[in-house]
Design a protein around this motif. Sequence first.
Motif, PDB file in Angstrom:
ATOM      1  N   ASN A 155       0.812  -1.229   0.000  1.00 41.94           N
ATOM      2  CA  ASN A 155       0.000   0.000   0.000  1.00 41.94           C
ATOM      3  C   ASN A 155       0.841   1.273   0.000  1.00 41.94           C
ATOM      4  N   ASN A 156       2.167   1.078  -0.081  1.00 44.35           N
ATOM      5  CA  ASN A 156       3.089   2.225  -0.061  1.00 44.35           C
ATOM      6  C   ASN A 156       2.858   3.101   1.169  1.00 44.35           C
ATOM      7  N   GLU A 157       2.703   2.450   2.306  1.00 47.45           N
ATOM      8  CA  GLU A 157       2.447   3.154   3.561  1.00 47.45           C
ATOM      9  C   GLU A 157       3.709   3.245   4.414  1.00 47.45           C
ATOM     10  N   GLU A 158       3.723   4.258   5.244  1.00 49.54           N
ATOM     11  CA  GLU A 158       4.838   4.403   6.182  1.00 49.54           C
ATOM     12  C   GLU A 158       4.726   3.336   7.266  1.00 49.54           C
ATOM     13  N   ARG A 159       5.857   2.720   7.619  1.00 45.54           N
ATOM     14  CA  ARG A 159       5.782   1.707   8.664  1.00 45.54           C
ATOM     15  C   ARG A 159       5.684   2.363  10.038  1.00 45.54           C
ATOM     16  N   LYS A 160       5.143   1.637  10.985  1.00 49.83           N
ATOM     17  CA  LYS A 160       4.891   2.180  12.319  1.00 49.83           C
ATOM     18  C   LYS A 160       5.491   1.259  13.382  1.00 49.83           C
TER      19      LYS A 160
END
Length: 418
Positions: free
Chosen positions: A101-106
Amino acid sequence: MYIKRTVEKSILEAAKSFPCIVLYGPRQVGKSTTLDYVFPANFNRVTLDDTEDRELAEKNPKLFLEVNPWPIIIDEIQKVPALLDAIKIKIDEQRKIWLKNNEERKLMYVLTGSNRFELQQGISETLAGRCGIIEMSSFTLREKKAMEAHLFTPKIEVLIQRSQQEKSEYLTRTQIFEEIYKGGMPDICTNVSERNIYYKSYVNTYIEKDVRKLIVASNETQFRNFISIVALRTAQELHYDEIAGAVGIDVKTCKRWLSILETSGIIYLLQPYMSNMSNRIIKAPKLYFMDTGLCAYLCKWPDSKMLENCAMSGAFFETYVVSELIKNFFSFNVNPRDYLYYYRDIDQKEIDLLYVDEDGIYPIEIKKGISPKNPTKNFNVLQKYKRQIKTGLVIECCDKIRPLNEISYSFPVYLLGI
């Protein structure tokens, strides 16, 4: 009352880089309290000291993580090492989702452990590359005084500049020994617990929860005697055969028990500086207790005044300085083993500390008195290393930084961490 910890910044920096953080440290140094303060209320919190939670984690780790979803703080993770595999699977699954999803990791998991002896192998094998590891110790003097700390440097020009901006109050040698006697455990420093009662309970809890399953049950009395004998040898070179003989155990057992103390954060072993000139260098490490209050309790010193005037006062002062520096490095997530050593050769020439970096070698002497006589007499032995020997320090009970001679400055112990 919460006392701000220097390590908070390192925790938050690690949280930006890893989906999991592991916070190591001895019992009762404030790991859970600090994490509760640093991370917001939306983080779930669970402790594996709780019997029901621990049983579920042991029987069904996958279900445990579904019932307790991330972001979550899990205390005493070493009680259920099998949970690490389930955490690894969760992290890897979530990484794929973020990537797709091309999301920033947390940050997903924050784990604490008070028994690194049991935990470190599981962490290194299971969560390698997935977690940031941070060491945490008892309070430093700067934390007790609610003052900002910097990562220690022996560079005199930096120390002079920082001291000119410093507003901390001078502490006499007697006041320093009061700090040494009290130690850095949060419950004592915040007056929650009476010192002697606290340390008695601490030793009992440590042996009951962390040690008993690692040693033969019949050896528990011997192990209690062993800790006290080790405390009497703080700031001394480590000789396994001598300690083993005093306790009445074999050398193999002595090494194992010392390893338990080291990996659980009770002691620190300072290595000798070897370089390529090892043929005449003493190769044994020096042993230091990480909390001087616990060490004084185990040695049965009744008050700070007697400690200040006893035959061990120099060893306790040296232990205090070294432990303050080690705790300072831990707070900034820097490995002290990359920088700090000691020097001693077979001719009995010794330098208490060497700070070694790419610039050269910084010799450091530790003296409990004020204006000690000829404290830098052995600095010249370092010339054989063919490295630049930088301006040294003599850490003592003086009131301000001042030059001693052309190769060293005196440095007040109360300013450690500026």
